[in-house]
Write a protein that holds these residues in place. Structure first.
Motif, PDB file in Angstrom:
ATOM      1  N   LYS A 101       0.822  -1.211   0.000  1.00 51.43           N
ATOM      2  CA  LYS A 101       0.000   0.000   0.000  1.00 51.43           C
ATOM      3  C   LYS A 101       0.851   1.254   0.000  1.00 51.43           C
ATOM      4  CE  LYS A 101      -3.783  -2.262   2.483  1.00 51.43           C
ATOM      5  NZ  LYS A 101      -4.615  -2.258   3.718  1.00 51.43           N
ATOM      6  N   GLU A 218       3.466  -2.012   5.315  1.00 44.79           N
ATOM      7  CA  GLU A 218       2.292  -1.644   4.543  1.00 44.79           C
ATOM      8  C   GLU A 218       1.665  -0.429   5.216  1.00 44.79           C
ATOM      9  OE1 GLU A 218       0.234  -5.661   3.579  1.00 44.79           O
ATOM     10  OE2 GLU A 218       1.664  -5.851   5.207  1.00 44.79           O
ATOM     11  N   SER A 221       0.736   6.000   1.476  1.00 47.22           N
ATOM     12  CA  SER A 221       1.572   6.192   0.302  1.00 47.22           C
ATOM     13  C   SER A 221       2.810   7.014   0.583  1.00 47.22           C
ATOM     14  CB  SER A 221       0.764   6.901  -0.789  1.00 47.22           C
ATOM     15  OG  SER A 221       0.357   8.164  -0.342  1.00 47.22           O
TER      16      SER A 221
END
Length: 233
Positions: A101, A218, A221
């Motif tokens: 992610k 994860e 961004s």
């Protein structure tokens, strides 16, 4: 043990069929000093989780498996860098595929992670990523609720089954030439491993910690920059 600087970059990362190969572990201990041990001589089973390099929540230590190390050594290295612990690495719990992610590299967002058990014998007061991560010992039931992803919960179930004697993969520490997964057949065209797996302590010397490792959390961004060090959180 003296903690080394956490390496960065992706020059030595392994990729197969567009997936970046990742190694990680579930560090665990038996806490004899907890308030809820109820006289249990072995103590309460706890696992160690860390916060992502970016974002919120908790996860297990993991990161890119490099071409100059064994899969087990990569899992040990990540435990030292991200959580500041070392110990006895056990056999592989299995492999899972997930979509990162965070940073997308030239191979995309797909990851394949191989997870191990790590019986913790040493916990450092300072470690390479202590400025950007927090760590937390929690009972397995709490860890199940903290896991950010379904594959982590599945790995935790495998972990508990293994410790309860339901999985023969957990019978002995991993030797330098052994592999409990099918990973080696997937990377037969990769550069052969040059570093032994750890058995009793994390392989922390600078010779093992190259300048090109990268984390694989994860988290929200981040920006990918070509030919610069980055983390695939």
């Amino acid at each position: 043990m003296v903690a080394s600087v956490s390496p960065t970059g992706r020059c030595r990362q392994r990729y197969v069929d567009g997936c970046r190969l990742v190694a990680g572990c579930i560090p665990y201990r038996y806490n004899n000093s907890c308030d809820t041990c109820n006289g249990d001589s072995q103590g309460r089973l706890e696992v160690l989780m860390v916060t992502p390099h970016r974002g919120e929540g908790f996860l297990f230590p993991k990161g890119g498996w490099e071409t100059n190390e064994t899969q087990e050594a990569a899992a040990c290295r990540e435990a030292l860098e991200e959580a500041g612990v070392s110990g006895v690495i056990m056999n592989c719990l299995g492999s899972w595929e997930f979509t990162s992610k965070s940073c997308q590299d030239e191979h995309g967002l797909q990851r394949k992670v191989y997870m191990y058990l790590l019986h913790v014998t040493e916990e450092l007061d300072s470690w390479p990523e202590d400025a950007v991560r927090e760590r937390k010992w929690v009972p397995v039931t709490e860890a199940m609720g903290l896991c950010k992803n379904e594959w982590m919960r599945e790995a935790l179930v495998k972990f508990t089954d293994c410790l309860e004697g339901g999985d023969t993969l957990c019978s002995s520490p991993v030797s330098g030439d052994d592999s409990a997964s099918d990973s080696l057949s997937h990377v037969s065209d990769e550069q052969p491993s040059e570093q032994p797996a750890c058995e009793e302590t994390v392989p922390a010397p600078a010779g093992i910690l190259s300048d090109n490792a990268a984390s694989d959390d994860e988290a929200p961004s981040c920006t990918t920059e070509e030919n610069t060090s980055s983390s695939s959180d």
